[in-house]
Design a protein around this motif. Sequence first.
Motif, PDB file in Angstrom:
ATOM      1  N   LEU A 169       0.874  -1.480  -0.015  1.00  0.00           N
ATOM      2  CA  LEU A 169       0.055  -0.069   0.389  1.00  0.00           C
ATOM      3  C   LEU A 169       0.832   1.464  -0.353  1.00  0.00           C
ATOM      4  N   THR A 204       0.648   5.253   0.299  1.00  0.00           N
ATOM      5  CA  THR A 204      -0.409   6.448   1.323  1.00  0.00           C
ATOM      6  C   THR A 204      -0.217   7.414   1.007  1.00  0.00           C
ATOM      7  N   ASP A 246     -16.785  10.675   3.368  1.00  0.00           N
ATOM      8  CA  ASP A 246     -17.495   9.495   3.877  1.00  0.00           C
ATOM      9  C   ASP A 246     -16.755   8.336   2.338  1.00  0.00           C
ATOM     10  N   ALA A 264     -13.102   8.396   3.916  1.00  0.00           N
ATOM     11  CA  ALA A 264     -12.775   7.310   4.955  1.00  0.00           C
ATOM     12  C   ALA A 264     -12.495   5.808   4.128  1.00  0.00           C
ATOM     13  N   LEU A 265     -14.148   5.457   2.656  1.00  0.00           N
ATOM     14  CA  LEU A 265     -13.379   3.969   2.382  1.00  0.00           C
ATOM     15  C   LEU A 265     -11.577   4.131   1.135  1.00  0.00           C
ATOM     16  N   MET A 266     -11.483   5.252   1.113  1.00  0.00           N
ATOM     17  CA  MET A 266     -10.275   4.664   1.090  1.00  0.00           C
ATOM     18  C   MET A 266      -9.099   5.363   1.564  1.00  0.00           C
ATOM     19  N   GLN A 267      -9.563   4.652   3.364  1.00  0.00           N
ATOM     20  CA  GLN A 267      -8.691   4.359   4.414  1.00  0.00           C
ATOM     21  C   GLN A 267      -8.182   5.475   4.765  1.00  0.00           C
ATOM     22  N   GLY A 268      -8.473   6.651   4.636  1.00  0.00           N
ATOM     23  CA  GLY A 268      -7.605   8.047   4.928  1.00  0.00           C
ATOM     24  C   GLY A 268      -8.610   8.860   5.448  1.00  0.00           C
ATOM     25  N   ARG A 269      -8.169   9.973   6.035  1.00  0.00           N
ATOM     26  CA  ARG A 269      -8.777  11.305   7.000  1.00  0.00           C
ATOM     27  C   ARG A 269      -8.713  12.028   5.560  1.00  0.00           C
ATOM     28  N   THR A 310      -6.008  11.615   3.308  1.00  0.00           N
ATOM     29  CA  THR A 310      -4.769  10.703   2.970  1.00  0.00           C
ATOM     30  C   THR A 310      -5.673   9.763   3.165  1.00  0.00           C
ATOM     31  N   ALA A 311      -4.737   9.255   1.225  1.00  0.00           N
ATOM     32  CA  ALA A 311      -5.672   8.319   0.986  1.00  0.00           C
ATOM     33  C   ALA A 311      -4.788   6.871   0.234  1.00  0.00           C
ATOM     34  N   ALA A 312      -5.410   5.805   0.476  1.00  0.00           N
ATOM     35  CA  ALA A 312      -4.352   4.498   0.756  1.00  0.00           C
ATOM     36  C   ALA A 312      -4.904   3.957  -0.900  1.00  0.00           C
TER      37      ALA A 312
END
Length: 695
Positions: free
Chosen positions: A337, A339, A386, A389-394, A410-412
Amino acid sequence: MSETQEHAAGDSVPELKQRVRELEDMLHAFRLRLPNAPAEAMRELAESEERFALAVRGTNDGIWDWDIRTGKVFFSPPWKSMIGYADDEIENAFSTFEKLLHPEDHDRVMAALNDYLAGRTPRYAVEFRFRHKDGSWRWILARGRALRDEHGTPYRMAGSHTDVTERKHDEEELRKARQAAESANSAKSVFLANMSHEIRTPMNGVIGMSELLLGTELNETQREYLEMLKLSADSLLELLNDILDFSKIEAGRMELDAHEFDLNEVVTEIAQAMGIRAFQKHLVLQHHISPEVPTRLIGDDGRLRQILVNLIGNAIKFTHQGSVTIEVTLESTTADLVTLHFKINDTGIGIANDMQDSIFEAFTQAESSTSRRYGGTGLGLAICHDLVALMQGRIWVESQAGKGSTFHFTAAFGRTSGISIKPKSPRIKPVVTAHSSMKVLIVEDGHVNQLVGARMLEKRGHVVTLAANGRQAIEYCGKDAFDAILMDVHMPGINGYEATAKIRQIEQTSGSHVPIIAMTANAMKGDRERCIAAGMDDYISKPLRSAELFQVVEQFARRPALPEAAPAFVDSAPPPPRPQVEPPPFDLAEFRESTGDEKLMRKLVAIFTEDSQKYLRKAEKALAVSKATPLYEAAHSLKGMLGVYSSKQALKLCTELCEYAHAGDLKGAQIMLDQLKKECSLLGDALNASFGPGT
Ligand code: ADP
């Protein structure tokens, strides 16, 4: 309410219980010493027993005291009355307890007891259903403590029973209420999703028809009205899409569609597209991707674009002077991954401290006047939140009112294996300038949609056959060879999936394969997969937009190119200047495509010369005093502006000028600037020739 009352009364209960336990222990210690206890001890014991009895009476709890060695249990009268029995109605034995336990709870309670006695759990506290004399079930909370000998073996255990039926009942009611609220909320989301999707279908007619109308002879007033109509329809569609997205997320139906993509391409394309808006407001739009960021990634680039467009759109909307900067850096990496950290900075109006958290909630705007002054629904950031969040980020914001804002997220993403997979063709690219005429079959039951699709394609020079349903589609396919079929999915009778299956089945004998493109207003998750699984080759969503339609259909073109036909919406526009030897200073079709409307293009052309001259003069001044920084700034602003005009050559020269200025090479910069001045003047002439007054 009973809950609060219970709470208040409950405060003294643990204390009391604790006291009871202490007394019990004391009592036990005395009893052990009983045979040879002195008179003093006997008195203490009597007092202690009295206190114990008092304490027990003071609570509504039942007390039990179990001699593990003999199996005898003392049940206090309240213990018995709690379940409807008089003192002498019930046997004082462990088996009584077991018999009254609810069969479904029996094993669990015994296990809890055994675990405690064996020392596997530190505490014995368990809730179970207990049979009342009247046959009903009461909920009991049992707690207890064991006394152990010097080897740790328990020989006695005592504790209490509390009737918690009412609390259990309240809990159950609460759970039911919560469940009902949740399902009502999810029903609402599904309803919203369905409704916005239903409204999108007629929007197809409105947008398509206004696009077609714009392509006909119109006088100035008519064109202006129509452009306003189109603008309203476009923003209505945008709103519908927002609601659809938001309700899809709420209903848990949003899923990411991951594949390999190029981050550089995504950011550059967005910066270019949004550059027009920034340019109109005289803002500088810059972007920078850190060199250590891997650009080939696996993820949902469509949703990433959506987040970026939203944040950059806001930044431009809420900034009146200065700049908007997009920055991408590497946050962290693992074996598979990556990020990334995206920063969108603006020098705009900023956001007050107390609003910085709530703007990520749906329908929230930083101040009540925002909606009137700047438009918008307050849904954009909620969707971004949202999606991130689906992309495992904030996502978060740093801002100071009046000074500007920086939105971070951020996004993974997945790493590519190194062997580059051929990327999926991007959905909307500038329309190819030369295209071949294709034979296209449109299968569609709605008259308006038939007309929109057919007229767009015909204006573009394609030959269109119409089929009103699946049966006709299969029939026409047997008679004629088409280059592509646009297939509505939902039709009465044989639907699009069934018609496709039938056509594919027939093709098995002929060995041919006609590209079938699904047309649907469904934007629900899984539609695309369903279409592909049904044997279709691609997918287009309604309302049809000419640019997207051409892109999707023409990817299947096979014949040699025909001379360029005018794009659907510019019937009355002059033909592009035909180049002699030199390439044209700008690409008219691309300019038109990226700008999207004739009026805006004319406006942009009208201001070109003055604005470009302004930057060129600034650059010249900076060079005259040998100052690299203001030179770079001027060149950079000019570059942002040139990007809008689809002028490859001028843009290239200006980029080089930026590089020379950045490197401090003023000699090189001078040479570049001279060339750039010439190119800009050519460009100005070419633009005026195509759009100037009188044309
Ligand atoms: P809207 O459709 O209203 O723009 P958003 O959810 O995108 O909805 O934004 C919510 C609110 O947050 C905006 O109405 C605005 O008050 C504030 N906001 C968002 N971005 C910025 C920004 N870059 N600068 C100042 N305020 C912003």
